[in-house]
Scaffold this motif. Structure first.
Motif, mmCIF file in Angstrom:
data_model
loop_
_atom_site.group_PDB
_atom_site.id
_atom_site.type_symbol
_atom_site.label_atom_id
_atom_site.label_comp_id
_atom_site.label_asym_id
_atom_site.label_seq_id
_atom_site.Cartn_x
_atom_site.Cartn_y
_atom_site.Cartn_z
ATOM 1 N N ARG A 145 -13.763 51.973 11.433
ATOM 2 C CA ARG A 145 -12.476 51.312 11.676
ATOM 3 C C ARG A 145 -11.522 52.123 12.540
ATOM 4 N NH1 ARG A 145 -11.757 53.167 6.217
ATOM 5 N NH2 ARG A 145 -9.997 54.657 6.060
ATOM 6 N N TRP A 146 -11.777 53.429 12.687
ATOM 7 C CA TRP A 146 -10.824 54.305 13.381
ATOM 8 C C TRP A 146 -10.831 54.055 14.885
ATOM 9 C CZ3 TRP A 146 -11.788 59.723 15.468
ATOM 10 C CH2 TRP A 146 -10.572 60.341 15.823
ATOM 11 N N LYS A 147 -9.659 53.896 15.453
ATOM 12 C CA LYS A 147 -9.540 53.769 16.904
ATOM 13 C C LYS A 147 -9.436 55.177 17.493
ATOM 14 C CE LYS A 147 -6.672 51.839 20.598
ATOM 15 N NZ LYS A 147 -7.859 51.623 21.448
ATOM 16 N N ARG A 148 -10.493 55.612 18.127
ATOM 17 C CA ARG A 148 -10.520 56.972 18.667
ATOM 18 C C ARG A 148 -9.561 57.108 19.841
ATOM 19 N NH1 ARG A 148 -15.899 55.716 17.524
ATOM 20 N NH2 ARG A 148 -16.362 55.193 19.704
ATOM 21 N N PRO A 149 -8.915 58.271 19.964
ATOM 22 C CA PRO A 149 -7.959 58.457 21.067
ATOM 23 C C PRO A 149 -8.675 58.505 22.416
ATOM 24 C CG PRO A 149 -8.304 60.522 19.883
ATOM 25 C CD PRO A 149 -8.988 59.454 19.093
ATOM 26 N N ASP A 150 -7.932 58.232 23.462
ATOM 27 C CA ASP A 150 -8.486 58.312 24.809
ATOM 28 C C ASP A 150 -9.035 59.715 25.055
ATOM 29 O OD1 ASP A 150 -7.712 55.730 25.250
ATOM 30 O OD2 ASP A 150 -5.870 56.253 26.331
ATOM 31 N N GLY A 151 -10.168 59.788 25.727
ATOM 32 C CA GLY A 151 -10.759 61.081 26.034
ATOM 33 C C GLY A 151 -11.595 61.664 24.919
ATOM 34 N N PHE A 152 -11.766 60.896 23.815
ATOM 35 C CA PHE A 152 -12.568 61.397 22.688
ATOM 36 C C PHE A 152 -14.024 61.508 23.122
ATOM 37 C CE2 PHE A 152 -15.022 61.285 18.838
ATOM 38 C CZ PHE A 152 -14.244 61.925 17.889
ATOM 39 N N VAL A 153 -14.618 62.669 22.887
ATOM 40 C CA VAL A 153 -16.012 62.877 23.280
ATOM 41 C C VAL A 153 -16.681 63.841 22.302
ATOM 42 C CG1 VAL A 153 -15.328 64.726 24.894
ATOM 43 C CG2 VAL A 153 -17.556 63.605 25.159
ATOM 44 N N ARG A 154 -17.827 63.435 21.813
ATOM 45 C CA ARG A 154 -18.646 64.297 20.961
ATOM 46 C C ARG A 154 -20.105 64.064 21.330
ATOM 47 N NH1 ARG A 154 -16.760 68.652 18.833
ATOM 48 N NH2 ARG A 154 -18.493 68.600 17.378
ATOM 49 N N LYS A 155 -20.964 64.995 20.939
ATOM 50 C CA LYS A 155 -22.371 64.878 21.270
ATOM 51 C C LYS A 155 -23.037 63.738 20.490
ATOM 52 C CE LYS A 155 -23.182 69.623 22.806
ATOM 53 N NZ LYS A 155 -21.782 69.871 23.127
ATOM 54 N N VAL A 156 -24.161 63.282 21.029
ATOM 55 C CA VAL A 156 -24.930 62.202 20.411
ATOM 56 C C VAL A 156 -26.199 62.796 19.814
ATOM 57 C CG1 VAL A 156 -26.175 60.052 20.812
ATOM 58 C CG2 VAL A 156 -24.019 60.490 22.023
ATOM 59 N N TRP A 157 -26.435 62.470 18.538
ATOM 60 C CA TRP A 157 -27.628 62.947 17.837
ATOM 61 C C TRP A 157 -28.561 61.756 17.601
ATOM 62 C CZ3 TRP A 157 -27.864 68.033 17.781
ATOM 63 C CH2 TRP A 157 -26.681 68.781 17.787
ATOM 64 N N ASN A 158 -29.480 61.548 18.539
ATOM 65 C CA ASN A 158 -30.462 60.473 18.396
ATOM 66 C C ASN A 158 -31.864 61.053 18.556
ATOM 67 O OD1 ASN A 158 -30.705 60.914 21.160
ATOM 68 N ND2 ASN A 158 -29.551 59.086 21.724
ATOM 69 N N HIS A 159 -32.859 60.202 18.681
ATOM 70 C CA HIS A 159 -34.230 60.702 18.774
ATOM 71 C C HIS A 159 -34.406 61.593 20.000
ATOM 72 C CE1 HIS A 159 -38.636 60.550 19.463
ATOM 73 N NE2 HIS A 159 -38.707 60.441 18.143
ATOM 74 N N ALA A 160 -33.853 61.190 21.132
ATOM 75 C CA ALA A 160 -34.016 61.958 22.365
ATOM 76 C C ALA A 160 -33.341 63.321 22.283
ATOM 77 C CB ALA A 160 -33.462 61.173 23.554
ATOM 78 N N SER A 161 -32.151 63.381 21.676
ATOM 79 C CA SER A 161 -31.383 64.630 21.663
ATOM 80 C C SER A 161 -31.742 65.550 20.508
ATOM 81 C CB SER A 161 -29.883 64.322 21.623
ATOM 82 O OG SER A 161 -29.532 63.684 20.412
ATOM 83 N N THR A 162 -32.561 65.056 19.570
ATOM 84 C CA THR A 162 -32.985 65.913 18.461
ATOM 85 C C THR A 162 -34.420 66.391 18.654
ATOM 86 O OG1 THR A 162 -33.567 63.921 17.186
ATOM 87 C CG2 THR A 162 -31.393 64.914 16.775
ATOM 88 N N VAL A 163 -35.358 65.461 18.765
ATOM 89 C CA VAL A 163 -36.773 65.841 18.867
ATOM 90 C C VAL A 163 -37.438 65.280 20.114
ATOM 91 C CG1 VAL A 163 -36.981 66.022 16.368
ATOM 92 C CG2 VAL A 163 -37.561 63.858 17.500
ATOM 93 N N GLY A 164 -36.667 64.609 20.964
ATOM 94 C CA GLY A 164 -37.227 63.962 22.139
ATOM 95 C C GLY A 164 -37.125 64.796 23.401
ATOM 96 N N ASP A 165 -36.912 64.104 24.527
ATOM 97 C CA ASP A 165 -36.987 64.782 25.822
ATOM 98 C C ASP A 165 -35.655 65.329 26.317
ATOM 99 O OD1 ASP A 165 -35.738 62.388 26.318
ATOM 100 O OD2 ASP A 165 -37.206 61.658 27.780
ATOM 101 N N ARG A 166 -34.574 65.204 25.517
ATOM 102 C CA ARG A 166 -33.274 65.782 25.894
ATOM 103 C C ARG A 166 -32.682 66.547 24.714
ATOM 104 N NH1 ARG A 166 -33.108 60.617 27.741
ATOM 105 N NH2 ARG A 166 -31.590 59.936 26.167
ATOM 106 N N PRO A 167 -33.411 67.517 24.178
ATOM 107 C CA PRO A 167 -32.988 68.168 22.934
ATOM 108 C C PRO A 167 -31.773 69.077 23.116
ATOM 109 C CG PRO A 167 -34.897 69.293 23.835
ATOM 110 C CD PRO A 167 -34.670 68.080 24.700
#
Length: 328
Positions: A145-167
């Motif tokens: 429900r939270w409206k993130r402020p402009d410029g909000f950026v955090r890393k993405v933890w998905n299959h590619a960034s954990t055990v895939g081709d962009r770890p």
């Protein structure tokens, strides 16, 4: 990297920055932890509480990412969603200072110190995992429900960034002591995980802003109070990933099913969680274990990694073999 000279240099940098928070440079500083970042406790600050200073490692989080983390913490505190230490502003405003470390700029953040101890490993953890499940559910509801402020950026933890081709934490294939046979087992496991977790997708109902690292070291127990610390790895992932992060370095323990049951029970006191979703938790635990195996290899010089060694990799392969058998 983590020799006495390096730690002394960090301490001197923090000490020189203390006046930015109106704290005397003669204040006592004690190293608390060092892993991705270093944390120091300052006592006798003249404030109502001691302060904890977190020195970020260079070239991991950008300034915008750190400010985004602090924005979420501020929102969670303002709405009373969870108990977590308050970030402390600098005398001239803002929450992030910068120190020079042998020519490299490091970002520094201060938090109010909170009392408590890390929960003890063992079956008694189930009590806290019931509460942790409810806490995670509240965090996820806020995230949705939270409206993130402009410029909000955090890393993405998905299959590619954990055990895939962009770890983000390194290639698991570099696992300490990983044998060709072990690599083959993990290759199959990574493939199965991709198939199993694809059903979750990345839509807003299953994927969003999570803490991503509420393992025991980031929980403080004081009586009946459970405080969350260290949002340094918060980012976008499957909401259910938070359970996998909570059992980091415990994945092999026989009481993990009991912790999972307790967590699910607690979660359901706040938000719905289907049997199908709960059935995916072991897959996320396996994914997190392979991710941590990569982290140990890519951070081999850290005290945590040194304590793990090749035994952690061997354990990962054994867990993967058991996982594959269960999925057959």
């Amino acid at each position: 990297m983590y020799d006495d000279g390096f730690l002394k240099r960090l301490e001197d940098g923090v000490r020189a920055a203390l006046p930015l928070w109106d704290v005397s440079p003669d204040t006592e500083l004690k190293l608390l932890t060092i892993s991705e970042n270093a944390t120091f406790r300052a006592t006798g600050t003249g404030r109502a509480t001691d302060l904890v200073f977190r020195v970020h490692r260079p070239e991991y989080h950008t300034l915008a990412e750190i400010e985004s983390e602090l924005a979420w913490i501020g929102a969670l505190r303002a709405e009373g969603v969870v108990a977590t230490p308050e970030p402390v502003a600098l005398r001239k405003g803002g929450l992030v200072a910068h120190i020079d470390d042998a020519g490299s700029t490091r970002h520094v953040v201060a938090f109010e110190h909170v009392t408590g101890e890390e929960p003890r490993e063992g079956e008694d953890l189930a009590r806290w995992f019931t509460e942790l499940g409810a806490i995670h559910a509240r965090l996820h509801a806020h995230s949705k429900r939270w409206k993130r402020p402009d410029g909000f950026v955090r890393k993405v933890w998905n299959h590619a960034s954990t055990v895939g081709d962009r770890p983000l934490w390194g290639d698991w294939r570099a696992g300490l002591g990983l044998t060709p046979d072990g690599r083959a087992v993990l290759e199959r496991t990574v493939g199965v995980l991709g198939d199993r977790l694809s059903v979750l997708g990345d839509g807003p109902e299953s994927f969003g802003l999570v803490h991503a690292d509420l393992r025991l070291a980031n929980l403080l127990v004081d009586g009946d109070r459970l405080t969350l610390i260290d949002f340094d790895d918060c980012g976008f992932s499957w909401y259910l990933y938070d359970f996998a992060a909570a059992v980091s370095f415990l994945e092999h323990e026989p009481y993990i099913p009991a912790l999972q049951d307790a967590w699910v029970e607690g979660y359901r006191t706040v938000a719905p969680l289907s049997a199908a979703e709960a059935g995916l938790l072991p897959s996320l635990v396996m994914l997190r274990r392979i991710l941590l195996t990569a982290w140990v290899a890519s951070h081999a010089e850290t005290p945590t990694a040194l304590s793990m060694g090749t035994a952690y990799t061997d354990g990962t392969v054994a867990l993967a073999e058991a996982y594959l058998s269960a999925q057959a």
